[in-house]
Design a protein around this motif. Sequence first.
Motif, PDB file in Angstrom:
ATOM      1  N   LEU A 160       0.831  -1.217   0.000  1.00 28.88           N
ATOM      2  CA  LEU A 160       0.000   0.000   0.000  1.00 28.88           C
ATOM      3  C   LEU A 160       0.858   1.258   0.000  1.00 28.88           C
ATOM      4  CD1 LEU A 160      -2.786  -1.203   2.455  1.00 28.88           C
ATOM      5  CD2 LEU A 160      -3.030  -0.754   0.005  1.00 28.88           C
ATOM      6  N   GLU A 161       1.896   1.262   0.848  1.00 30.94           N
ATOM      7  CA  GLU A 161       2.732   2.463   0.943  1.00 30.94           C
ATOM      8  C   GLU A 161       3.454   2.760  -0.363  1.00 30.94           C
ATOM      9  OE1 GLU A 161       2.741   4.657   3.176  1.00 30.94           O
ATOM     10  OE2 GLU A 161       2.110   3.740   5.064  1.00 30.94           O
ATOM     11  N   GLY A 162       3.595   1.719  -1.189  1.00 34.36           N
ATOM     12  CA  GLY A 162       4.288   1.910  -2.463  1.00 34.36           C
ATOM     13  C   GLY A 162       3.383   2.437  -3.567  1.00 34.36           C
ATOM     14  N   LEU A 163       2.089   2.584  -3.280  1.00 33.55           N
ATOM     15  CA  LEU A 163       1.160   3.010  -4.339  1.00 33.55           C
ATOM     16  C   LEU A 163       0.756   4.472  -4.172  1.00 33.55           C
ATOM     17  CD1 LEU A 163      -1.195  -0.117  -4.531  1.00 33.55           C
ATOM     18  CD2 LEU A 163       0.489   0.618  -6.230  1.00 33.55           C
ATOM     19  N   ALA A 164       0.942   5.258  -5.243  1.00 29.71           N
ATOM     20  CA  ALA A 164       0.506   6.657  -5.206  1.00 29.71           C
ATOM     21  C   ALA A 164      -1.012   6.648  -5.081  1.00 29.71           C
ATOM     22  CB  ALA A 164       0.926   7.355  -6.492  1.00 29.71           C
ATOM     23  N   GLY A 165      -1.556   7.493  -4.247  1.00 25.42           N
ATOM     24  CA  GLY A 165      -3.012   7.543  -4.082  1.00 25.42           C
ATOM     25  C   GLY A 165      -3.475   6.892  -2.795  1.00 25.42           C
ATOM     26  N   TYR A 166      -2.591   6.120  -2.139  1.00 24.38           N
ATOM     27  CA  TYR A 166      -2.947   5.501  -0.843  1.00 24.38           C
ATOM     28  C   TYR A 166      -3.062   6.598   0.204  1.00 24.38           C
ATOM     29  CZ  TYR A 166      -2.104   2.925   3.552  1.00 24.38           C
ATOM     30  OH  TYR A 166      -2.183   2.429   4.826  1.00 24.38           O
ATOM     31  N   GLY A 167      -4.116   6.500   1.020  1.00 21.70           N
ATOM     32  CA  GLY A 167      -4.420   7.584   1.964  1.00 21.70           C
ATOM     33  C   GLY A 167      -3.748   7.477   3.323  1.00 21.70           C
ATOM     34  N   GLY A 168      -2.968   6.408   3.584  1.00 26.71           N
ATOM     35  CA  GLY A 168      -2.163   6.388   4.800  1.00 26.71           C
ATOM     36  C   GLY A 168      -2.605   5.429   5.890  1.00 26.71           C
ATOM     37  N   ASN A 181      -6.334   8.828  -0.940  1.00 32.53           N
ATOM     38  CA  ASN A 181      -5.982  10.162  -0.432  1.00 32.53           C
ATOM     39  C   ASN A 181      -6.854  11.257  -1.038  1.00 32.53           C
ATOM     40  OD1 ASN A 181      -4.925  10.649  -2.959  1.00 32.53           O
ATOM     41  ND2 ASN A 181      -2.774  10.517  -2.308  1.00 32.53           N
ATOM     42  N   GLY A 182      -6.639  12.487  -0.626  1.00 35.15           N
ATOM     43  CA  GLY A 182      -7.456  13.624  -1.058  1.00 35.15           C
ATOM     44  C   GLY A 182      -7.405  13.833  -2.559  1.00 35.15           C
ATOM     45  N   GLU A 183      -6.257  13.571  -3.150  1.00 36.58           N
ATOM     46  CA  GLU A 183      -6.090  13.770  -4.592  1.00 36.58           C
ATOM     47  C   GLU A 183      -7.016  12.829  -5.371  1.00 36.58           C
ATOM     48  OE1 GLU A 183      -4.672  15.972  -6.261  1.00 36.58           O
ATOM     49  OE2 GLU A 183      -4.977  14.981  -8.209  1.00 36.58           O
ATOM     50  N   ILE A 184      -7.050  11.559  -4.944  1.00 34.64           N
ATOM     51  CA  ILE A 184      -7.927  10.577  -5.616  1.00 34.64           C
ATOM     52  C   ILE A 184      -9.388  10.972  -5.373  1.00 34.64           C
ATOM     53  CG2 ILE A 184      -8.645   8.117  -5.588  1.00 34.64           C
ATOM     54  CD1 ILE A 184      -5.926   8.338  -6.828  1.00 34.64           C
ATOM     55  N   VAL A 187      -4.657  -1.854  -6.340  1.00 33.08           N
ATOM     56  CA  VAL A 187      -4.306  -2.426  -5.028  1.00 33.08           C
ATOM     57  C   VAL A 187      -4.528  -3.938  -5.074  1.00 33.08           C
ATOM     58  CG1 VAL A 187      -4.948  -2.539  -2.579  1.00 33.08           C
ATOM     59  CG2 VAL A 187      -4.812  -0.315  -3.721  1.00 33.08           C
ATOM     60  N   GLU A 188      -5.670  -4.329  -5.636  1.00 32.20           N
ATOM     61  CA  GLU A 188      -5.997  -5.751  -5.682  1.00 32.20           C
ATOM     62  C   GLU A 188      -4.952  -6.523  -6.503  1.00 32.20           C
ATOM     63  OE1 GLU A 188     -10.376  -6.366  -5.206  1.00 32.20           O
ATOM     64  OE2 GLU A 188     -10.085  -7.473  -7.070  1.00 32.20           O
ATOM     65  N   ALA A 189      -4.580  -5.943  -7.647  1.00 36.57           N
ATOM     66  CA  ALA A 189      -3.609  -6.616  -8.526  1.00 36.57           C
ATOM     67  C   ALA A 189      -2.248  -6.708  -7.831  1.00 36.57           C
ATOM     68  CB  ALA A 189      -3.488  -5.856  -9.844  1.00 36.57           C
ATOM     69  N   GLU A 190      -1.828  -5.638  -7.213  1.00 36.93           N
ATOM     70  CA  GLU A 190      -0.506  -5.614  -6.560  1.00 36.93           C
ATOM     71  C   GLU A 190      -0.460  -6.583  -5.378  1.00 36.93           C
ATOM     72  OE1 GLU A 190       3.168  -4.179  -6.686  1.00 36.93           O
ATOM     73  OE2 GLU A 190       1.874  -4.652  -8.367  1.00 36.93           O
ATOM     74  N   LEU A 191      -1.540  -6.583  -4.591  1.00 32.47           N
ATOM     75  CA  LEU A 191      -1.571  -7.502  -3.440  1.00 32.47           C
ATOM     76  C   LEU A 191      -1.505  -8.940  -3.932  1.00 32.47           C
ATOM     77  CD1 LEU A 191      -4.213  -5.914  -1.014  1.00 32.47           C
ATOM     78  CD2 LEU A 191      -1.745  -6.079  -0.659  1.00 32.47           C
ATOM     79  N   SER A 192      -2.254  -9.228  -4.995  1.00 33.02           N
ATOM     80  CA  SER A 192      -2.278 -10.597  -5.491  1.00 33.02           C
ATOM     81  C   SER A 192      -0.898 -10.982  -6.043  1.00 33.02           C
ATOM     82  CB  SER A 192      -3.402 -10.699  -6.514  1.00 33.02           C
ATOM     83  OG  SER A 192      -3.088 -11.568  -7.509  1.00 33.02           O
ATOM     84  N   ARG A 193      -0.207 -10.017  -6.706  1.00 33.55           N
ATOM     85  CA  ARG A 193       1.125 -10.310  -7.253  1.00 33.55           C
ATOM     86  C   ARG A 193       2.126 -10.575  -6.117  1.00 33.55           C
ATOM     87  NH1 ARG A 193       5.779  -7.943  -8.327  1.00 33.55           N
ATOM     88  NH2 ARG A 193       5.220  -5.915  -7.437  1.00 33.55           N
ATOM     89  N   VAL A 194       2.080  -9.729  -5.084  1.00 33.21           N
ATOM     90  CA  VAL A 194       3.093  -9.829  -4.026  1.00 33.21           C
ATOM     91  C   VAL A 194       2.784 -10.965  -3.044  1.00 33.21           C
ATOM     92  CG1 VAL A 194       4.145  -8.594  -2.092  1.00 33.21           C
ATOM     93  CG2 VAL A 194       3.713  -7.400  -4.249  1.00 33.21           C
ATOM     94  N   LEU A 195       1.502 -11.103  -2.674  1.00 35.17           N
ATOM     95  CA  LEU A 195       1.167 -12.095  -1.640  1.00 35.17           C
ATOM     96  C   LEU A 195       0.923 -13.483  -2.228  1.00 35.17           C
ATOM     97  CD1 LEU A 195      -1.444 -10.019   0.426  1.00 35.17           C
ATOM     98  CD2 LEU A 195       1.025 -10.072   0.732  1.00 35.17           C
TER      99      LEU A 195
END
Length: 473
Positions: free
Chosen positions: A377-385, A407-410, A425-433
């Motif tokens: 999550l921290e690696g994705l632009a747009g994550y709200g924290g 985040n506010g921008e999204i 997020v779903e694609a990245e989580l599935s790739r990494v996990l």
Amino acid sequence: MEEWNFPPKYSNDYFPEPASPYWFRDRETMDPEKRDELIVARIRDVMAYAYDHSPFYQRKWDKAGIKANDIRTLADFEEVPVVTKQELRDSQAKNPPFGDYLCCPESDIHHIHGTSGTTGRPTAFGISRRDWETIANNHARIMWGMGLRPGDTVFVAAILSLYMGSWGALIGAERLGCKAFPFGAGAPGMTARAVTWLGMMKPAGFYSTPSYALRLAEVAREEGVDPREFGIKVLFFSGEPGGSIPSIRDKIQDIYGAKVVDCGTMAELTPWMHASGSADTEGMLLWQDIVYTEVADPNSNRRVPYGEQGTPIYTHLERTSQPMIRMVSGDLTHWVMEDNPCGRTYPRLPKGIYGRIDDMFQIRGENVYPSAIAEVLEGLAGYGGEHRIIISRGGSMDELAVQAEFNGEIARQGPDAVRALGEKVEAELSRVLGVRALVVMVDPDTFPRTDFKAQRVVDDRDLYQSLNQKRGG
Ligand code: 8LH
């Protein structure tokens, strides 16, 4: 002043040459095999001392048929039974308040600290004046290795109460000759005040948990302050994973324009900075001459080879009040032995400590750590924290759901951007996990922030079902 004995003798006015990157050059850069021989000798010393002073260790080792003098190699030491947190609690329940592993007269105790004890009986730490000074010297040495120097201001942004994290950082800074600033944390409105004080004091060093450094940056921005204006050079973190997770570490380094150093093991093992990165080496070095660390198979409690994963087992080589000898952590890490950029010859935890065995969960056969989800999550632009991880059982198998803030921008870009981020997020989580997660994006600031260690895992079957329905699953 570079002796290495048990009990240790420190001179409180010792400083290395100003140009030296090392506090104790020999101890830090010696041939690792030579160090291992000396560690074996120190282990015999500390075991003999603990046996003489503590019924707890007498019982334990008599039962196992082990004596200090039997330990001739590090492999012999693997025969010594481990100490668990539960044994410490039991010992304190039977022999209140400090347990029968207290190896000094109670009258020598200089500071009392403890575990938070949110579940069950808390554990009390009784720390003698001698150990307090040893801890301060150990921490000053490691903080020197982080690049902090006498005269630097060190801002401690963690609660100054039971928690040994804040006190350990504070007394290290004091011994190093820094301007120690015990700001603390945890009171209402304190984070906004921290922004003001950081702007006024411009500290070279800053200590907190990684989660709190992110929180503080959010508050600074709300106050119209760029965290780079604080002029921090080194942020050193302990208490939770983050400082060695590339996406989190790089984000924080970028926000503050400062170097992040990961450190910290367990309060019982104070001087807890004995696992710590340095100015030039990322991840955590195991400062083996202070606390001897074995990364071990959690079933056999024997060391795993370098390059493999296991749980750290720790042994104090310099503490005399409540020495921990083979205390098992229940954490997970992997260790390597390589040349380190800083020249120290210690083993290293390149990814730090990634989490606790208890916090790891299995989804369709894959081991999943909460810290791996934070890393994505921290690696994705747009994550709200902030996010929450929900583990549930949808039918016969465990399922994973992640609620992540955008985040506010999204938010400004509207629902299509939110949906696109959710898919990413779903694609990245599935790739990494290696497993699919149900991802639900939620508004900025949905979840409360922490000023200490983040708690993000929710084990909740009902919540999973309702989220799945909401998503149309
Ligand atoms: C960590 C880390 C880290 C601790 N990376 N996980 O802060 C250091 C000491 C004082 C501390 O936090 O002690 P406490 O409260 O006994 O908690 C120990 C646990 O915290 C430890 O077992 C780890 O699970 C975690 N932890 N520092 C990752 N740098």
